[in-house]
Design a protein around this motif. Sequence first.
Motif, short mmCIF file in Angstrom:
data_model
loop_
_atom_site.label_atom_id
_atom_site.label_comp_id
_atom_site.label_asym_id
_atom_site.label_seq_id
_atom_site.Cartn_x
_atom_site.Cartn_y
_atom_site.Cartn_z
N LEU A 116 0.83 -1.21 -0.05
CA LEU A 116 -0.01 0.05 -0.01
C LEU A 116 0.62 1.25 0.00
CD1 LEU A 116 -2.87 -0.98 2.45
CD2 LEU A 116 -2.93 -0.84 0.13
N TRP A 117 2.17 1.20 -0.05
CA TRP A 117 3.10 2.33 -0.06
C TRP A 117 2.58 3.36 -1.15
CZ3 TRP A 117 6.10 3.74 4.03
CH2 TRP A 117 6.79 4.95 3.81
N PRO A 118 2.30 2.91 -2.47
CA PRO A 118 2.35 3.84 -3.61
C PRO A 118 0.83 4.37 -3.28
CG PRO A 118 2.86 1.63 -4.61
CD PRO A 118 2.58 1.25 -2.91
N ALA A 119 0.06 4.02 -2.67
CA ALA A 119 -1.32 4.68 -2.46
C ALA A 119 -1.08 5.78 -1.36
CB ALA A 119 -2.36 3.61 -2.14
N PHE A 120 -0.60 5.42 -0.16
CA PHE A 120 -0.61 6.26 1.09
C PHE A 120 0.75 6.96 1.24
CE2 PHE A 120 -4.13 3.20 1.91
CZ PHE A 120 -5.01 3.95 1.30
N GLY A 121 1.97 6.32 0.75
CA GLY A 121 3.22 6.96 1.22
C GLY A 121 3.45 6.72 2.73
N ILE A 122 3.82 8.13 3.16
CA ILE A 122 4.62 7.68 4.47
C ILE A 122 3.52 7.45 5.73
CG2 ILE A 122 4.45 10.37 5.21
CD1 ILE A 122 7.49 8.12 5.96
N LEU A 123 2.36 7.81 5.26
CA LEU A 123 1.26 7.52 6.09
C LEU A 123 0.62 6.07 6.06
CD1 LEU A 123 -1.25 10.67 5.71
CD2 LEU A 123 0.27 10.33 7.40
N THR A 124 1.33 5.17 5.31
CA THR A 124 0.80 3.70 5.07
C THR A 124 0.88 3.20 6.76
OG1 THR A 124 1.57 3.73 2.95
CG2 THR A 124 1.04 1.61 4.08
N PRO A 125 2.15 3.23 7.38
CA PRO A 125 2.11 2.49 8.85
C PRO A 125 1.10 2.97 9.71
CG PRO A 125 4.28 3.15 8.02
CD PRO A 125 3.33 3.75 7.04
N VAL A 126 0.66 4.30 9.59
CA VAL A 126 -0.31 5.06 10.47
C VAL A 126 -1.55 4.30 10.40
CG1 VAL A 126 -1.15 6.86 11.44
CG2 VAL A 126 1.28 6.79 10.96
N ILE A 127 -2.01 4.19 9.04
CA ILE A 127 -3.19 4.02 8.55
C ILE A 127 -3.41 2.41 8.81
CG2 ILE A 127 -4.80 3.23 6.66
CD1 ILE A 127 -3.46 6.09 5.37
N LEU A 128 -2.34 1.54 8.59
CA LEU A 128 -2.45 0.07 8.80
C LEU A 128 -2.47 -0.11 10.38
CD1 LEU A 128 -0.33 -1.28 6.26
CD2 LEU A 128 -2.72 -1.22 6.22
N PHE A 129 -1.93 0.63 11.32
CA PHE A 129 -1.90 0.58 12.74
C PHE A 129 -3.33 0.67 13.22
CE2 PHE A 129 -1.42 2.44 17.02
CZ PHE A 129 -0.94 1.25 17.62
N VAL A 130 -3.78 1.86 12.74
CA VAL A 130 -5.06 1.98 13.11
C VAL A 130 -6.22 0.94 12.74
CG1 VAL A 130 -7.25 3.80 12.87
CG2 VAL A 130 -4.89 4.72 13.34
N GLU A 131 -5.88 0.43 11.30
CA GLU A 131 -6.89 -0.59 10.70
C GLU A 131 -6.74 -1.92 11.76
OE1 GLU A 131 -9.48 -0.22 8.89
OE2 GLU A 131 -8.95 1.92 8.56
N PHE A 132 -5.52 -2.26 11.93
CA PHE A 132 -5.13 -3.25 12.98
C PHE A 132 -5.81 -3.14 14.35
CE2 PHE A 132 -2.23 -5.53 15.97
CZ PHE A 132 -2.36 -6.70 15.72
N LEU A 133 -5.55 -2.14 14.99
CA LEU A 133 -6.34 -2.02 16.48
C LEU A 133 -7.62 -2.17 16.28
CD1 LEU A 133 -4.18 0.72 18.33
CD2 LEU A 133 -4.35 -1.64 18.64
N GLY A 134 -8.44 -1.47 15.23
CA GLY A 134 -9.75 -1.86 15.20
C GLY A 134 -10.21 -3.02 14.80
N PHE A 135 -9.52 -3.88 13.92
CA PHE A 135 -9.87 -5.27 14.06
C PHE A 135 -9.76 -6.04 15.22
CE2 PHE A 135 -8.23 -9.54 12.68
CZ PHE A 135 -9.43 -9.86 12.10
N ILE A 136 -8.57 -5.84 15.86
CA ILE A 136 -8.22 -6.42 17.11
C ILE A 136 -9.47 -6.11 18.16
CG2 ILE A 136 -6.78 -6.56 19.18
CD1 ILE A 136 -5.77 -8.10 16.65
N CYS A 137 -9.72 -4.94 18.12
CA CYS A 137 -10.79 -4.46 19.22
C CYS A 137 -12.12 -5.10 18.85
CB CYS A 137 -11.09 -2.96 19.28
SG CYS A 137 -9.66 -2.26 20.23
N LEU A 138 -12.41 -5.29 17.52
CA LEU A 138 -13.54 -5.91 16.98
C LEU A 138 -13.85 -7.34 17.36
CD1 LEU A 138 -16.38 -5.69 15.49
CD2 LEU A 138 -15.10 -6.25 13.31
N LEU A 139 -12.52 -8.17 17.33
CA LEU A 139 -12.48 -9.29 17.70
C LEU A 139 -12.60 -9.58 19.23
CD1 LEU A 139 -9.61 -10.88 15.65
CD2 LEU A 139 -11.86 -11.30 15.08
N ALA A 140 -12.03 -8.72 20.04
CA ALA A 140 -12.21 -8.87 21.36
C ALA A 140 -13.70 -8.50 21.95
CB ALA A 140 -11.08 -7.60 22.00
N MET A 141 -14.49 -7.96 21.25
CA MET A 141 -15.70 -7.65 21.70
C MET A 141 -16.69 -8.83 21.47
SD MET A 141 -16.57 -3.96 20.11
CE MET A 141 -18.40 -3.62 21.21
N PHE A 142 -16.05 -9.98 20.70
CA PHE A 142 -16.85 -11.19 20.96
C PHE A 142 -16.33 -12.38 21.68
CE2 PHE A 142 -18.01 -8.77 17.05
CZ PHE A 142 -19.47 -8.53 17.12
#
Length: 142
Positions: A116-142
């Motif tokens: 995803l680096w060509p799409a978001f550049g330097i913000l790619t790790p930040v975007i993926l970190f937020v998406e990862f935490l959202g996914f983990i929190c979604l799993l933790a709710m069940f």
Amino acid sequence: MPSSSTATGSSPRKTETTIRRLAEKVFWIAAALVLGYYTELPNALLEYGYGWPIYVSMLCLTGIGGIFAYLTFYLPYFTLDRTRINLSNWEREAPRSIQTATVLGLTLTVCVNVWLWPAFGILTPVILFVEFLGFICLLAMF
């Protein structure tokens, strides 16, 4: 006369902690959804989904899913003697599973960042970190 919180068996401190944890989970899930919507993450995944990073990412994700299924479903329920094993000794049954899943997870992280680096550049790790935490929190709710 006892207060209502002690009558129900929960203390105010425990209720506050539970509410705070739930609020944090909802925050991360909402942040992941909003960020995914405004960055058009699904379109970026489809547009830049070619080359070696996607294949290595899918291979790592399959490996992590296989390790999860082995530890969660196979070991407790489908052993050879048809008896349930003691899960406190799972390290003896699958000694390198956590290390293997960690290496696969790190490889997956690097490959998705390259993907995803060509799409978001330097913000790619930040975007993926937020998406990862959202996914983990979604799993933790069940």
